[in-house]
Design a protein around this motif. Structure first.
Motif, PDB file in Angstrom:
ATOM      1  N   ASP A   1     -35.417 -75.809   0.518  1.00 27.43           N
ATOM      2  CA  ASP A   1     -34.290 -75.511   0.804  1.00 27.43           C
ATOM      3  C   ASP A   1     -33.903 -74.120   0.706  1.00 27.43           C
ATOM      4  O   ASP A   1     -33.057 -73.561   1.302  1.00 27.43           O
ATOM      5  CB  ASP A   1     -33.077 -76.501  -0.304  1.00 27.43           C
ATOM      6  CG  ASP A   1     -33.009 -77.971   0.053  1.00 27.43           C
ATOM      7  OD1 ASP A   1     -33.009 -78.191   1.424  1.00 27.43           O
ATOM      8  OD2 ASP A   1     -32.855 -78.756  -0.714  1.00 27.43           O
ATOM      9  N   GLU A   2     -34.663 -73.597  -0.346  1.00 25.83           N
ATOM     10  CA  GLU A   2     -34.303 -72.048  -0.419  1.00 25.83           C
ATOM     11  C   GLU A   2     -34.721 -71.322   0.779  1.00 25.83           C
ATOM     12  O   GLU A   2     -34.038 -70.438   1.236  1.00 25.83           O
ATOM     13  CB  GLU A   2     -35.195 -71.637  -1.572  1.00 25.83           C
ATOM     14  CG  GLU A   2     -34.198 -71.772  -2.983  1.00 25.83           C
ATOM     15  CD  GLU A   2     -34.976 -71.797  -4.157  1.00 25.83           C
ATOM     16  OE1 GLU A   2     -36.141 -71.288  -4.420  1.00 25.83           O
ATOM     17  OE2 GLU A   2     -34.598 -72.414  -5.160  1.00 25.83           O
TER      18      GLU A   2
ATOM     19  N   PHE B   1     -31.367 -69.273   7.495  1.00 26.84           N
ATOM     20  CA  PHE B   1     -30.041 -69.584   8.099  1.00 26.84           C
ATOM     21  C   PHE B   1     -29.090 -68.290   7.662  1.00 26.84           C
ATOM     22  O   PHE B   1     -28.435 -67.828   8.585  1.00 26.84           O
ATOM     23  CB  PHE B   1     -29.064 -70.413   7.081  1.00 26.84           C
ATOM     24  CG  PHE B   1     -27.736 -70.893   7.583  1.00 26.84           C
ATOM     25  CD1 PHE B   1     -27.484 -71.799   8.730  1.00 26.84           C
ATOM     26  CD2 PHE B   1     -26.650 -70.342   6.790  1.00 26.84           C
ATOM     27  CE1 PHE B   1     -26.130 -71.894   8.945  1.00 26.84           C
ATOM     28  CE2 PHE B   1     -25.371 -70.633   7.196  1.00 26.84           C
ATOM     29  CZ  PHE B   1     -25.162 -71.320   8.262  1.00 26.84           C
TER      30      PHE B   1
ATOM     31  N   LYS C   1     -32.293 -66.504  -1.109  1.00 26.66           N
ATOM     32  CA  LYS C   1     -31.295 -65.951  -0.367  1.00 26.66           C
ATOM     33  C   LYS C   1     -30.250 -64.988  -1.265  1.00 26.66           C
ATOM     34  O   LYS C   1     -29.892 -63.905  -1.068  1.00 26.66           O
ATOM     35  CB  LYS C   1     -30.494 -66.825   0.299  1.00 26.66           C
ATOM     36  CG  LYS C   1     -29.287 -66.601   1.275  1.00 26.66           C
ATOM     37  CD  LYS C   1     -28.624 -67.459   1.700  1.00 26.66           C
ATOM     38  CE  LYS C   1     -27.340 -67.201   2.509  1.00 26.66           C
ATOM     39  NZ  LYS C   1     -26.491 -68.022   2.836  1.00 26.66           N
ATOM     40  N   THR C   2     -29.995 -65.732  -2.522  1.00 27.72           N
ATOM     41  CA  THR C   2     -28.947 -65.085  -2.971  1.00 27.72           C
ATOM     42  C   THR C   2     -29.265 -63.624  -3.603  1.00 27.72           C
ATOM     43  O   THR C   2     -28.669 -62.532  -3.591  1.00 27.72           O
ATOM     44  CB  THR C   2     -28.376 -66.012  -4.353  1.00 27.72           C
ATOM     45  OG1 THR C   2     -27.937 -66.943  -3.872  1.00 27.72           O
ATOM     46  CG2 THR C   2     -27.350 -65.351  -5.096  1.00 27.72           C
TER      47      THR C   2
ATOM     48  N   LEU D   1     -38.205 -77.860  -7.034  1.00 29.26           N
ATOM     49  CA  LEU D   1     -37.433 -78.981  -6.500  1.00 29.26           C
ATOM     50  C   LEU D   1     -36.720 -78.467  -5.190  1.00 29.26           C
ATOM     51  O   LEU D   1     -36.785 -79.350  -3.964  1.00 29.26           O
ATOM     52  CB  LEU D   1     -36.476 -79.739  -7.248  1.00 29.26           C
ATOM     53  CG  LEU D   1     -35.859 -81.081  -7.097  1.00 29.26           C
ATOM     54  CD1 LEU D   1     -37.245 -82.096  -7.123  1.00 29.26           C
ATOM     55  CD2 LEU D   1     -35.027 -81.547  -8.377  1.00 29.26           C
ATOM     56  N   TYR D   2     -36.470 -77.245  -5.121  1.00 26.41           N
ATOM     57  CA  TYR D   2     -35.599 -77.010  -4.084  1.00 26.41           C
ATOM     58  C   TYR D   2     -35.993 -75.875  -3.232  1.00 26.41           C
ATOM     59  O   TYR D   2     -35.692 -75.215  -2.457  1.00 26.41           O
ATOM     60  CB  TYR D   2     -34.133 -76.321  -4.437  1.00 26.41           C
ATOM     61  CG  TYR D   2     -33.342 -77.428  -5.055  1.00 26.41           C
ATOM     62  CD1 TYR D   2     -32.666 -78.371  -3.912  1.00 26.41           C
ATOM     63  CD2 TYR D   2     -32.988 -77.644  -6.364  1.00 26.41           C
ATOM     64  CE1 TYR D   2     -31.888 -79.549  -4.597  1.00 26.41           C
ATOM     65  CE2 TYR D   2     -32.406 -78.881  -6.727  1.00 26.41           C
ATOM     66  CZ  TYR D   2     -31.742 -79.680  -5.917  1.00 26.41           C
ATOM     67  OH  TYR D   2     -31.099 -80.970  -6.208  1.00 26.41           O
TER      68      TYR D   2
ATOM     69  N   LEU E   1     -34.925 -72.642   3.746  1.00 28.34           N
ATOM     70  CA  LEU E   1     -33.802 -72.870   4.672  1.00 28.34           C
ATOM     71  C   LEU E   1     -32.805 -72.128   4.854  1.00 28.34           C
ATOM     72  O   LEU E   1     -32.214 -71.610   5.875  1.00 28.34           O
ATOM     73  CB  LEU E   1     -33.576 -74.375   4.647  1.00 28.34           C
ATOM     74  CG  LEU E   1     -32.574 -75.011   5.846  1.00 28.34           C
ATOM     75  CD1 LEU E   1     -33.248 -75.036   7.081  1.00 28.34           C
ATOM     76  CD2 LEU E   1     -32.205 -76.539   5.320  1.00 28.34           C
ATOM     77  N   SER E   2     -32.317 -72.024   3.373  1.00 25.19           N
ATOM     78  CA  SER E   2     -31.180 -70.995   3.140  1.00 25.19           C
ATOM     79  C   SER E   2     -31.246 -69.833   3.615  1.00 25.19           C
ATOM     80  O   SER E   2     -30.423 -69.045   4.224  1.00 25.19           O
ATOM     81  CB  SER E   2     -30.808 -71.267   1.762  1.00 25.19           C
ATOM     82  OG  SER E   2     -29.522 -70.716   1.353  1.00 25.19           O
TER      83      SER E   2
ATOM     84  N   GLY F   1     -21.356 -68.542  -1.945  1.00 28.03           N
ATOM     85  CA  GLY F   1     -22.499 -68.421  -2.864  1.00 28.03           C
ATOM     86  C   GLY F   1     -22.812 -69.551  -3.782  1.00 28.03           C
ATOM     87  O   GLY F   1     -21.949 -70.180  -4.351  1.00 28.03           O
ATOM     88  N   GLU F   2     -23.994 -69.435  -4.179  1.00 25.68           N
ATOM     89  CA  GLU F   2     -24.384 -70.415  -5.474  1.00 25.68           C
ATOM     90  C   GLU F   2     -24.599 -69.691  -6.852  1.00 25.68           C
ATOM     91  O   GLU F   2     -24.142 -68.512  -6.759  1.00 25.68           O
ATOM     92  CB  GLU F   2     -25.857 -70.957  -4.966  1.00 25.68           C
ATOM     93  CG  GLU F   2     -26.854 -69.887  -5.023  1.00 25.68           C
ATOM     94  CD  GLU F   2     -28.206 -70.368  -5.027  1.00 25.68           C
ATOM     95  OE1 GLU F   2     -28.505 -71.452  -5.128  1.00 25.68           O
ATOM     96  OE2 GLU F   2     -29.139 -69.624  -4.338  1.00 25.68           O
TER      97      GLU F   2
ATOM     98  N   LYS G   1     -42.443 -78.292 -12.352  1.00 24.70           N
ATOM     99  CA  LYS G   1     -42.202 -79.348 -11.123  1.00 24.70           C
ATOM    100  C   LYS G   1     -40.705 -79.318 -10.849  1.00 24.70           C
ATOM    101  O   LYS G   1     -40.283 -79.499  -9.929  1.00 24.70           O
ATOM    102  CB  LYS G   1     -42.851 -80.446 -11.606  1.00 24.70           C
ATOM    103  CG  LYS G   1     -44.232 -80.537 -11.441  1.00 24.70           C
ATOM    104  CD  LYS G   1     -44.823 -81.992 -11.760  1.00 24.70           C
ATOM    105  CE  LYS G   1     -46.481 -81.917 -11.697  1.00 24.70           C
ATOM    106  NZ  LYS G   1     -47.015 -83.007 -12.731  1.00 24.70           N
ATOM    107  N   ARG G   2     -39.932 -79.085 -12.107  1.00 21.49           N
ATOM    108  CA  ARG G   2     -38.559 -79.280 -11.782  1.00 21.49           C
ATOM    109  C   ARG G   2     -37.999 -78.190 -11.021  1.00 21.49           C
ATOM    110  O   ARG G   2     -37.290 -78.166 -10.226  1.00 21.49           O
ATOM    111  CB  ARG G   2     -37.869 -79.627 -12.899  1.00 21.49           C
ATOM    112  CG  ARG G   2     -37.622 -80.999 -13.650  1.00 21.49           C
ATOM    113  CD  ARG G   2     -36.696 -81.172 -14.982  1.00 21.49           C
ATOM    114  NE  ARG G   2     -35.316 -80.983 -14.229  1.00 21.49           N
ATOM    115  CZ  ARG G   2     -34.633 -82.053 -13.605  1.00 21.49           C
ATOM    116  NH1 ARG G   2     -35.096 -83.226 -13.491  1.00 21.49           N
ATOM    117  NH2 ARG G   2     -33.543 -81.930 -13.259  1.00 21.49           N
TER     118      ARG G   2
ATOM    119  N   ILE H   1     -33.464 -74.568 -13.163  1.00 24.23           N
ATOM    120  CA  ILE H   1     -32.527 -74.620 -12.112  1.00 24.23           C
ATOM    121  C   ILE H   1     -31.054 -75.033 -12.979  1.00 24.23           C
ATOM    122  O   ILE H   1     -31.065 -75.983 -14.079  1.00 24.23           O
ATOM    123  CB  ILE H   1     -32.756 -75.835 -11.004  1.00 24.23           C
ATOM    124  CG1 ILE H   1     -33.878 -75.467 -10.265  1.00 24.23           C
ATOM    125  CG2 ILE H   1     -31.595 -76.051 -10.310  1.00 24.23           C
ATOM    126  CD1 ILE H   1     -34.324 -76.318  -9.409  1.00 24.23           C
TER     127      ILE H   1
END
Lengths: 594, 274, 151
Positions: free
Chosen positions: B264-265, B271, B69-70, B260-261, B267-268, B43-44, B256-257, B215
């Motif tokens: 990816d989130e 997955f 995801k989390t 950033l992901y 994608l996660s 996990g993150e 904006k920061r 983040i």
């Protein structure tokens, strides 16, 4: 030793062996070794006796079997068949008669005696002569993963010595009477002693010898900057390459682990005194181990969800496999050290609360706060601190995203600012996670690079570019706040004061742009404020680090000790361990006084 | 070992409340502080502000919106399940003292954090006015709890399905115009809401605190991922915050920061579905 | 900008400037949260006091020298984003602040020297500018040594 008349031998040949009577060379030169061939008489039979210099003994071969401790009748020159026996000299160890030849090493002729009793073949050389001959075994390189292969995986780069290479390297040690190498070691490992054990093929004993002083040998063998510590002091290093102490340390530690030879020492004289250690980095682990071995009950508090501190979150897998860190920590667990994860000291428990519950507290929280340069655009997305980058990659295993949930900061073109080991780690991680162009930007020249030479070398092999004498002045973002390019300026080195240290100065109008989509700032770290927020009494110096006594590691608060990066600012694993050792010594002294 | 002792789904299951057994944290945590959770080995680490605590029972309450995801994985946990890691308390506690009249503005899941702070202000003897908003009636959370700690409570929904129609800024403006005794405004919610509240309060020159949720990885000041511009200074949200002077925070940069992901989130999530 | 008529005027002005710096740093020192940082700013103030004493000495004796020594400028602060003075400043921020302060004094004297009415005053201003750049270099060297260790 006898003074022999050796005037008739030539002084040029190198490591050659001569008959003292007919001047014929005994050497049989094969590609990689020089052998000494003599005629031996054994039980009335004449046989070829081949002696191969191997480490500090001669390996003996002969056509008829000679048992150990059997005495040869005679040794003859293979050319002139004269007996080489010197009646007047006896073997210093067993008293048998000796054969006498002359060897030439380093333009010097040295009388050399071969004991007739097999088993003690190597006698007659003085220490200083021996030293000169040893020089010729070159420092052994570690086999490593091919550079084209390793940039696609996260496995360790060097494979480590084989036992043959390790023995060969151990053989180079001169076993100095007053060893300088130990002076260079912050935790005083008895280096000659462990190497001596290695030469006796007792690798396990060697590992135990190291563990007397160092609980993390497999870690230190990998990440210590030996070239500026023990190996820097090695006498061999003056004229040649020093003994590869670090690689030997790594070998024996790995040997012990792989052969499952780790034994947990029995701890006598247990006391009921309790020690709290804040931070499970190398310094904290050293204190924990030392105090546990002295019989104290030790609890280590770690803020993150994994133990090891910088060994876990900072140093990448390919330089220090995490399984090894965990293995060494398990050793501590078996020593009875308790570990409490997820404990941010300062918040969940204050230092004062720890002092109430424990007899002594060691603060080894490291320097974890990232330092930024303070130039324009540093808060853009895709500009990372080295800490964030490495924490994501190593601690959170982002390189295995999406198998692991933490996203991987990835860029095609990555710029890394800084020239230390951390910068190298970031660069080499980036190239392994698919970045096509990785550039290290450093303000000074190659000569000043603070990273280990080995790391720089590896980084270059892996295709990382170095832009030296260059400093970023601005990060340029896109409209979406992500990084587009870094504006840099060229530097030159000048000597602004009498200190003699050359410093970089920007060259006017030399600005240029490096296009990139990710930047990692690896210019150092500062002290983390959390622990101080609830301990205002803990005295700090102007840099914000804890003001602790250099020798005893005592702080301004009684019963509280501190060491490692939180006292000195970012330094090395082994220095933190040295500080931990010093603190453990003071703690024990003071606690056993009462 | 951190066990979920109670689970409650709110707002059509998009918001979930966990009561987690964490006695050491419960004993120390103060309003405004947060914890970091990691549910399993892969996990993150995600930061979540503590919405309530019961120090006698050793329980902390967290309320989260299912966004990635989390959090989706967290929703699938049941009462009695174990969360692998909970670290805390982290961050600085909110600065609570007796001031007089305080105005609490919350939007969406932000109400969860706001409630803890409002409760602390009430206990300190302040007159607490609450304004809470949500998209529609079903997404409104903690109304009863807020009612219990607020002397006055205004509810808004974007579509008007409950309470006043519109955003929280409308009743806020009214209050600022009518009352002169408001000492401080606390605004917690989506970045855009906090930004708008701050623009408004700045006009009236009322000190405003916001709670940021950028983040974050370690939450102990180590990674610098949560850095945010406050005035001219770069601050780390995890150790200098999470509460900051809203008039100084650079919200645009923060937003904006935080984005950033996004890719990816997704994608996660994909997955994990696969 | 102020007009200067004589050497004494200029020195008087420069002495005032140093005195202001002393007060500035002492004031900051009194506001610092950490004791070590109080000491740092008191030290800075002390250094400024030293500069002031040097100028007073010149004023009294009327002798000064303009050396041809070139003081290098490491230009560290040039590219840094300016942060305001605050009571929880780190030493790094304090150094940047001091660098910027010395730099602005340097620029002031340099400007004045360009506008000086005669050669005597011009050389005096240049001397003062040089002094300031020396002070800045001292901060820059410390910054270079400690903060930019790995860079």
């Amino acid at each position: 030793m006898l003074d022999l008349d050796i005037k008739y031998l030539k002084f040029k040949t190198y490591l050659n062996t001569y008959c003292p009577y007919c001047h014929q060379s005994f050497n049989v030169e094969t590609k990689d070794k020089k052998q000494l061939v003599l005629k031996a008489v054994f039980k009335g039979q004449e046989t070829d006796l081949i002696l191969s210099p191997y480490l500090d003994v001669f390996e003996v071969e002969s056509s008829i079997p000679i048992e150990t401790n059997e005495v040869l009748d005679d040794i003859l020159c293979p050319e002139c068949h004269k007996s080489l026996i010197s009646k007047e000299i006896c073997c210093g160890e067993c008293g048998s008669p000796v054969g006498h030849v002359i060897i030439s090493a380093l333009s010097r002729l040295i009388p050399f005696f071969i004991c007739l009793k097999k088993g003690c073949e190597w006698h007659g050389l003085t220490k200083s002569d021996e030293r000169k001959i040893k020089l010729k075994i070159p420092r052994q390189e570690m086999p490593e993963q091919d550079k084209t292969l390793r940039i696609h995986n996260h496995q360790e780069v060097p494979y480590g010595y084989t036992s043959e290479l390790a023995s060969l390297e151990a053989g180079r040690c001169l076993q100095c009477k007053a060893p300088k190498c130990v002076e260079g070691c912050p935790v005083d490992i008895d280096i000659p002693a462990f190497i001596k054990l290695m030469r006796e093929n007792d690798f396990d004993g060697a590992a135990k010898k190291i563990k007397e002083r160092n609980v993390l040998p497999a870690v230190c063998g990998r990440v210590c900057p030996q070239e500026s510590q023990c190996e820097a002091k090695c006498i061999l290093g003056i004229k040649d390459m020093p003994v590869a102490i670090g690689r030997l340390e790594r070998f024996v530690a790995d040997f012990e682990r792989k052969m499952d030879l780790v034994k947990i020492p029995v701890i006598k004289n247990k006391t009921n005194k309790r020690i709290a250690v804040v931070g499970s980095g190398p310094g904290g682990l050293t204190v924990a181990a030392d105090m546990a071995l002295l019989g104290y009950s030790v609890t280590v508090f770690e803020a993150l969800h994994e133990l090891g501190g910088v060994l876990t979150y900072g140093i990448p897998e390919f330089r220090l496999p995490k399984s090894i860190v965990q293995f060494e920590i398990n050793y501590l667990k078996e020593l009875g050290v308790r570990f409490e994860l997820n404990h941010v000291i300062g918040n969940i428990l204050t230092v004062d609360e720890l002092r109430e519950h424990f007899d002594a507290v060691y603060i080894g929280v490291g320097a974890g706060l990232p330092v930024f340069m303070g130039v324009e655009g540093e808060s853009l997305g895709n500009v990372f601190s080295s800490n964030e980058y490495l924490t994501r990659m190593n601690l959170m295993k982002a390189y295995r995203f999406p198998e692991y949930d933490t996203p991987m900061p990835k860029g095609n073109k990555v710029v890394i600012v800084g020239g230390g080991n951390v910068a190298m780690d970031c660069a080499r991680t980036a190239i392994r996670t698919g970045s096509t162009e990785v550039t290290i930007v450093y303000r000074r020249s190659r000569h000043e690079l603070p990273a280990r030479l080995e790391e720089v070398h590896h980084a270059e092999e892996e295709g990382i570019k170095f832009k030296l004498l260059t400093s970023p002045v601005r990060y340029i973002g896109t409209d979406y706040n992500s990084l587009k390019a870094v504006e840099c300026i060229k530097m030159e080195l000048v000597e602004p004061d009498s200190s003699g240290r050359r410093r970089p100065v920007p060259i006017k109008d030399s600005n240029f742009i490096i296009e990139c989509d990710s930047a990692i700032i690896a210019i150092g770290t500062g002290p983390n404020p959390i622990i101080f927020s609830t301990s205002p009494d803990l005295k700090r110096n102007k840099w914000g680090y804890i003001d602790a006594n250099e020798k005893t590691m005592e702080t301004s608060i009684p019963k509280v000790y501190a060491g490692g990066d939180i006292v000195t600012g970012s330094a090395t694993v082994i220095l933190a361990m040295g500080a931990g050792r010093a603190a453990a010594n003071t703690m024990h002294k003071q606690l056993s006084k009462k | 070992m951190f066990q979920i002792v109670r689970k409650q789904e709110m707002a059509k299951g998009t918001i979930v409340r966990f009561d987690i057994s964490a006695p050491k944290i419960a004993a120390k945590v103060k309003a405004g502080q947060f914890v970091i959770l990691r549910i399993n080995e892969t996990g993150e680490r995600i930061p979540l502000t503590v919405a309530d605590k019961d120090e006698f029972a050793g329980i902390i309450t967290i309320i989260f919106q299912v966004v990635g995801k989390t959090t989706a994985l967290m929703r699938s946990l049941k009462e009695g399940d174990i969360i692998k890691d909970v670290v805390g308390p982290l961050g600085k506690p909110a600065n609570i003292n007796k001031m007089g009249t305080v105005l609490m503005v919350g939007g969406g899941t932000g109400v969860a954090i706001l409630h803890h702070i409002a409760k602390a202000f009430k206990e300190a003897g302040n007159f607490v006015i609450g304004i809470i908003g949500a998209k529609d009636k079903e997404l409104m959370i903690l109304e009863n709890e807020m009612n219990a700690v607020c002397d006055e409570l205004i509810i808004t929904t974007d579509d008007g399905s409950y309470g006043e129609r519109g955003f929280v800024t409308q009743p806020l403006k009214k209050y600022l115009e009518e009352r002169y005794d408001i000492k401080i405004v606390y605004a917690i919610g989506p970045i855009i809401m906090m930004k708008n509240v701050c623009i408004l309060t700045k006009k009236f020159n009322i000190p405003t605190m916001v709670s940021l949720n950028p983040i974050m990885i370690d939450g102990t000041g180590m990674c610098g991922g949560c850095r945010v511009k406050v005035g001219d200074k770069t601050q780390f949200c995890c150790v200098d915050g999470p509460d900051f002077d809203g008039h100084l925070v650079n919200f645009d940069e923060l937003e904006k920061r935080n984005n950033l992901y996004l890719k990816d989130e997704k994608l996660s999530l994909l997955f994990s579905i696969r | 900008m102020k007009e200067f008529g004589s050497v004494n005027d200029i020195l008087e002005f420069a002495i005032c400037q140093e005195q202001e710096a002393v007060e500035f740093y002492s004031d900051l020192a009194s506001k610092m949260k950490i004791e070590a940082m109080r000491i740092v700013f008191n030290q800075f103030a002390q250094e400024e006091m030293g500069h002031k004493a040097k100028l007073l000495d010149i004023k009294e004796k009327g002798i000064y020298e303009v050396s041809s020594e070139i003081i290098s400028d490491l230009k560290i602060s040039d590219y840094l984003v300016k942060t305001p003075a605050a009571n929880d400043m780190t030493y790094q921020e304090a150094l940047v602040l001091a660098m910027n302060k010395e730099k602005s004094s340097f620029k002031l004297y340099l400007n004045l020297s360009e506008r000086a009415p005669n050669a005597e005053l011009k050389s005096l201003f240049l001397m003062l500018a040089q002094e300031e750049s020396k002070h800045k270099l001292r901060f820059e060297i410390e910054y270079d040594d400690m903060v930019l260790k790995e860079n």
